[in-house]
Design a protein around this motif. Structure first.
Motif, PDB file in Angstrom:
ATOM      1  N   VAL A 169       0.855  -1.184   0.000  1.00  0.00           N
ATOM      2  CA  VAL A 169       0.000   0.000   0.000  1.00  0.00           C
ATOM      3  C   VAL A 169       0.892   1.236   0.000  1.00  0.00           C
ATOM      4  O   VAL A 169       1.882   1.302   0.736  1.00  0.00           O
ATOM      5  N   THR A 173       0.182  -4.334   3.577  1.00  0.00           N
ATOM      6  CA  THR A 173      -0.226  -4.748   2.239  1.00  0.00           C
ATOM      7  C   THR A 173      -1.741  -4.618   2.109  1.00  0.00           C
ATOM      8  O   THR A 173      -2.456  -4.466   3.109  1.00  0.00           O
ATOM      9  N   VAL A 174      -2.221  -4.695   0.872  1.00  0.00           N
ATOM     10  CA  VAL A 174      -3.645  -4.456   0.614  1.00  0.00           C
ATOM     11  C   VAL A 174      -4.529  -5.394   1.425  1.00  0.00           C
ATOM     12  O   VAL A 174      -5.567  -4.988   1.971  1.00  0.00           O
ATOM     13  N   ASP A 175      -4.137  -6.652   1.548  1.00  0.00           N
ATOM     14  CA  ASP A 175      -4.969  -7.617   2.269  1.00  0.00           C
ATOM     15  C   ASP A 175      -5.067  -7.323   3.767  1.00  0.00           C
ATOM     16  O   ASP A 175      -5.918  -7.886   4.456  1.00  0.00           O
ATOM     17  N   MET A 217      -5.626  -4.234   4.951  1.00  0.00           N
ATOM     18  CA  MET A 217      -6.394  -3.011   5.106  1.00  0.00           C
ATOM     19  C   MET A 217      -7.775  -3.290   5.720  1.00  0.00           C
ATOM     20  O   MET A 217      -8.303  -4.402   5.580  1.00  0.00           O
ATOM     21  N   LYS A 264     -10.024  -1.792   1.766  1.00  0.00           N
ATOM     22  CA  LYS A 264      -9.630  -2.862   0.842  1.00  0.00           C
ATOM     23  C   LYS A 264     -10.593  -2.957  -0.334  1.00  0.00           C
ATOM     24  O   LYS A 264     -10.166  -3.123  -1.480  1.00  0.00           O
ATOM     25  N   MET A 268      -9.893  -0.011  -2.655  1.00  0.00           N
ATOM     26  CA  MET A 268      -8.648  -0.228  -3.405  1.00  0.00           C
ATOM     27  C   MET A 268      -8.873  -1.190  -4.566  1.00  0.00           C
ATOM     28  O   MET A 268      -8.327  -1.003  -5.658  1.00  0.00           O
ATOM     29  N   SER A 269      -9.675  -2.216  -4.340  1.00  0.00           N
ATOM     30  CA  SER A 269      -9.985  -3.168  -5.405  1.00  0.00           C
ATOM     31  C   SER A 269     -10.759  -2.488  -6.528  1.00  0.00           C
ATOM     32  O   SER A 269     -10.483  -2.706  -7.715  1.00  0.00           O
ATOM     33  N   SER A 300      -8.381  -0.285  -8.547  1.00  0.00           N
ATOM     34  CA  SER A 300      -7.465  -1.033  -9.425  1.00  0.00           C
ATOM     35  C   SER A 300      -8.169  -1.558 -10.664  1.00  0.00           C
ATOM     36  O   SER A 300      -7.526  -1.793 -11.696  1.00  0.00           O
ATOM     37  N   THR A 327      -3.749   4.949   5.386  1.00  0.00           N
ATOM     38  CA  THR A 327      -2.704   5.230   4.391  1.00  0.00           C
ATOM     39  C   THR A 327      -2.088   6.617   4.499  1.00  0.00           C
ATOM     40  O   THR A 327      -1.053   6.882   3.890  1.00  0.00           O
ATOM     41  N   GLN A 384      -2.304   5.776  -7.831  1.00  0.00           N
ATOM     42  CA  GLN A 384      -2.389   4.460  -8.451  1.00  0.00           C
ATOM     43  C   GLN A 384      -2.409   4.575  -9.969  1.00  0.00           C
ATOM     44  O   GLN A 384      -1.768   3.807 -10.678  1.00  0.00           O
TER      45      GLN A 384
END
Length: 340
Positions: free
Chosen positions: A213, A219-221, A223, A228, A231-232, A235, A266, A277
């Motif tokens: 992140v 890491t994203v998992d 969050m 999360k 973020m998905s 992306s 974050t 991103q």
């Protein structure tokens, strides 16, 4: 408990080839070979053999500058059970007709063809991956999807599609080798090899990649659920930006709640994170594709290349054109955080 050689019935020999391109990531090669070597020692006989292949038969220098002698050229590589391409994302065949044709021939005639890390790029350029699912390292994914829209990039460690097997990076290649050992010698042998190398976790290849992140040590998992989810969504919507209010609704929270959660997790607002991103995706395409800057701008949701260049320079200190020119002239200056 150490497993002795007589614990095993003789297993058939599996011949594995590694097609090395100049500048290939050395860690991907050693992560494949070392567990197989250990498995041979545990079994007390040769269960696996490995063969270094280059397109022309010339020696290949790894990204760290270490030179590896080739056992065969691609045209003369025979008797392999599988062949993995190892390269950076900018690797191309010298002979862009015969060599890709040779790969397609091997794939049609029983050789399990695959790629590790940036090796998915020349594998896709050969046509072998057309219409298939493949594992693509997160730091290359945007560039790969832009270059090969007929392939489906997946954020798994390892993806098998028919006789094609793709691997996202070096430690994932170690996991793949453990899987080969398990198939040939059983779970006890696989476990012993993993413990020999202090591999902390025997991972299923279908596990998701760990993705860092921005501005965080997590890491994203890791969050919070709403972050999360957002973020998905971000992306998956690089080319056509979505409204933060809509993202909050899809994530099951109010815009204000999403703002607070994002800043706490974050240090960035959702909008700022999303913009960064998209700029990261643009940077992948600048470094690892030949698309025009205007095409890249459109691919990451910018209305014009001038606006992209302005934001890009603010974020990375150079314009897209300047960075592309510098890295094409001196590939070694590519920033390490962009590559695995």
């Amino acid at each position: 408990m150490t497993i002795h050689a007589n614990s095993f019935d003789p297993a058939p020999l599996t011949r594995i080839g590694f097609l090395l391109f100049p500048g290939f990531p050395m860690a991907c090669l050693t992560s494949a070979m070392e567990p197989l070597r250990a498995a041979n020692e545990i079994a007390g006989h040769q269960v696996f053999s490995w063969h270094l292949v280059t397109e022309t038969g010339a020696d290949a220098a790894a990204s760290a500058g270490v030179l590896f002698p080739a056992d065969a050229s691609l045209a003369n590589a025979e008797g392999l059970d599988c062949l993995f391409l190892l390269s950076g994302p900018d690797a191309e065949f010298e002979d862009q007709i015969s060599s890709p044709g040779r790969l397609r021939y091997l794939a049609r005639h029983g050789v399990a063809v695959g790629a590790v890390s940036g090796g998915v790029f020349p594998l896709a350029r050969s046509g072998v991956l057309s219409g298939r699912r493949c594992a693509v390292h997160w730091c290359y994914r945007s560039a790969f999807e832009a270059a090969f829209p007929d392939c489906t990039a997946v954020d798994r460690l390892i993806v098998r599609d028919g006789n094609i097997q793709t691997v996202s990076g070096a430690t994932a290649m170690f996991d793949l080798s453990l899987g080969l050992i398990c198939t040939a010698l059983g779970e006890a042998a696989m476990n012993e090899v993993a413990c020999l190398f202090q591999h902390p976790l025997i991972r299923n290849g279908s596990a998701r990649q760990k993705i860092p992140v921005l501005q965080s040590d997590r890491t994203v998992d890791q969050m919070p659920p709403a972050v999360k989810s957002a973020m998905s969504i971000f992306s998956k919507n690089i080319e056509m930006p979505v409204c933060i209010r809509d993202v909050a609704q899809m994530s099951g929270v109010s815009p204000r709640q999403l703002e607070r959660s994002f800043r706490a997790a974050t240090g960035l607002s959702p909008g700022e994170y999303y913009r960064r991103q998209r700029l990261k995706a643009a940077r992948q395409m600048v470094l690892f594709s030949w698309d025009s800057i205007s095409s890249i701008a459109n691919a990451v949701g910018y209305a014009s290349s001038s606006t992209l260049s302005q934001h890009y320079r603010k974020q990375f200190g150079v314009t897209p054109a300047q960075e592309r020119k510098a890295t094409r002239t001196h590939p070694s200056i590519r920033i390490a955080s962009v590559r695995p």
